[in-house]
Write an enzyme that holds these catalytic residues in place. Sequence first.
Site, PDB file in Angstrom:
ATOM      1  N   LYS A   5      -2.364  -1.374  -3.773  1.00 42.01           N
ATOM      2  CA  LYS A   5      -2.719  -0.223  -3.673  1.00 42.01           C
ATOM      3  C   LYS A   5      -2.383   0.907  -3.790  1.00 42.01           C
ATOM      4  CE  LYS A   5      -6.002   1.534  -0.349  1.00 42.01           C
ATOM      5  NZ  LYS A   5      -6.256   2.306   1.518  1.00 42.01           N
ATOM      6  N   LYS A  48       1.022  -1.246   0.262  1.00 40.97           N
ATOM      7  CA  LYS A  48      -0.080   0.087  -0.002  1.00 40.97           C
ATOM      8  C   LYS A  48       0.849   1.209  -0.266  1.00 40.97           C
ATOM      9  CE  LYS A  48      -3.676   1.947   2.318  1.00 40.97           C
ATOM     10  NZ  LYS A  48      -4.320   2.028   3.493  1.00 40.97           N
TER      11      LYS A  48
HETATM   12  C1  PBG Z   1      -7.117   2.981   5.416  1.00 43.39           C
HETATM   13  C2  PBG Z   1      -7.824   3.231   4.458  1.00 43.39           C
HETATM   14  C3  PBG Z   1      -6.805   4.380   3.474  1.00 43.39           C
HETATM   15  C4  PBG Z   1      -7.935   3.683   1.703  1.00 43.39           C
HETATM   16  C5  PBG Z   1      -8.288   1.921   2.613  1.00 43.39           C
HETATM   17  N1  PBG Z   1      -8.081   1.811   3.914  1.00 43.39           N
HETATM   18  C6  PBG Z   1      -7.298   5.320   3.597  1.00 43.39           C
HETATM   19  C7  PBG Z   1      -5.737   5.664   3.964  1.00 43.39           C
HETATM   20  O1  PBG Z   1      -4.754   4.760   3.971  1.00 43.39           O
HETATM   21  O2  PBG Z   1      -5.116   6.803   4.220  1.00 43.39           O
HETATM   22  C8  PBG Z   1      -7.965   4.085   1.246  1.00 43.39           C
HETATM   23  C9  PBG Z   1      -8.861   3.612   0.150  1.00 43.39           C
HETATM   24  C10 PBG Z   1      -8.996   4.546  -1.442  1.00 43.39           C
HETATM   25  O3  PBG Z   1      -8.734   5.795  -0.756  1.00 43.39           O
HETATM   26  O4  PBG Z   1     -10.454   4.064  -1.595  1.00 43.39           O
HETATM   27  N2  PBG Z   1      -6.123   2.943   6.183  1.00 43.39           N
HETATM   28 ZN    ZN Z   2      -5.338   2.795   8.864  1.00 42.04          ZN
END
Ligand code: PBG
Ligand code: ZN
Length: 324
Positions: free
Chosen positions: A248, A195
């Site tokens: 992601k 991520k």
């Molecule tokens: C929480 C999380 C996030 C997303 C999914 N789980 C946001 C982040 O890390 O700030 C993002 C999903 C999206 O942008 O559609 N950790």
């Molecule tokens: Zn988070």
Amino acid sequence: MYFPSYRMRRLRTSPQMRELVRETDLLPDRLIYPLFVSHGENVRNEIGSMPGCYQLSINHLVEEAGEVAALGIPAVVLFGIPAEKDEAGSGAYDEEGVVQLAITALKESLPQLLVITDVCLCEYTSHGHCGIIRDDYVDNDVTLEMLARMAVSHAEAGADIVAPSDMMDGRVAAIRSALDSEGFINTPIMSYSSKFASAFFGPFREAAESTPEFGDRKSYQMDPRNGDEAVRETLLDLEEGADIVMVKPALPYLDIIHRIKQETRFPLAAYNVSGEYSMLKAAAANGWLDERRAVLEALTSIRRAGADMIITYHAKDAAAWLKE
Ligand code: PBG
Ligand code: ZN
């Protein structure tokens, strides 16, 4: 092998011919729809930067999930918006928390629909970070205990898959051992294994009300410049027991999707995130793009890169278009 004995256009002469030689399928049963569960009753707030997506209280969530299931989409992923937040994110592992109650309601009314839960503290902490803060730093090892409790509470409520998105080191092992010791040996972990610290999460943070109050997430999410590191992150999660891995965001990271599929051969999810959705929605609303064609092309490219499944806010629209 050369022109004129070979003409690549021969196999493009009709829709039937093109179907025969297509290499990639996009079907609704590869899609996962994200849903935002809000505290309160009768809540149905459209998210400004994500037209068509809503913060939903449980009654409306169940209705929406019914539509999702009827479209042939097999799974949803749940994010919670609790009434109150605190330093420790205690709403995250509360038995009566928004997500826990939503899981129970969904499994009761739609037992076949797979419920995946996002396991992360940021929607529940007052500071908006994904873990517990100690000395101005997100403390890894203390956070692991909270994440493990959160995952177990989701499994107890009936979650089919838990999906940690926090990017703490060792969370997959911590969650696996907690689930196993509570008897949830068959609950799979879908790990957000690579991520990236991405600008494309912006609209989600509005939707989930989870923008960090100070700093950013770069001390735990990955640097967008790194690909080898994404492979290593993923291999580590697999060693710790991840069943499904994830990349992601998706579209700016198609190379990573491709590499991770090649290197692991494990089931791979790609998260087509909020900002990717908002961009296409905005362009379509302005009449600058044909939404249907652009969305199906984008989702197909994620499949072609190597994703087995796609988490996407376009899931409902795409499934409806694919059925026509
Ligand atoms: C929480 C999380 C996030 C997303 C999914 N789980 C946001 C982040 O890390 O700030 C993002 C999903 C999206 O942008 O559609 N950790
Ligand atoms: Zn988070």
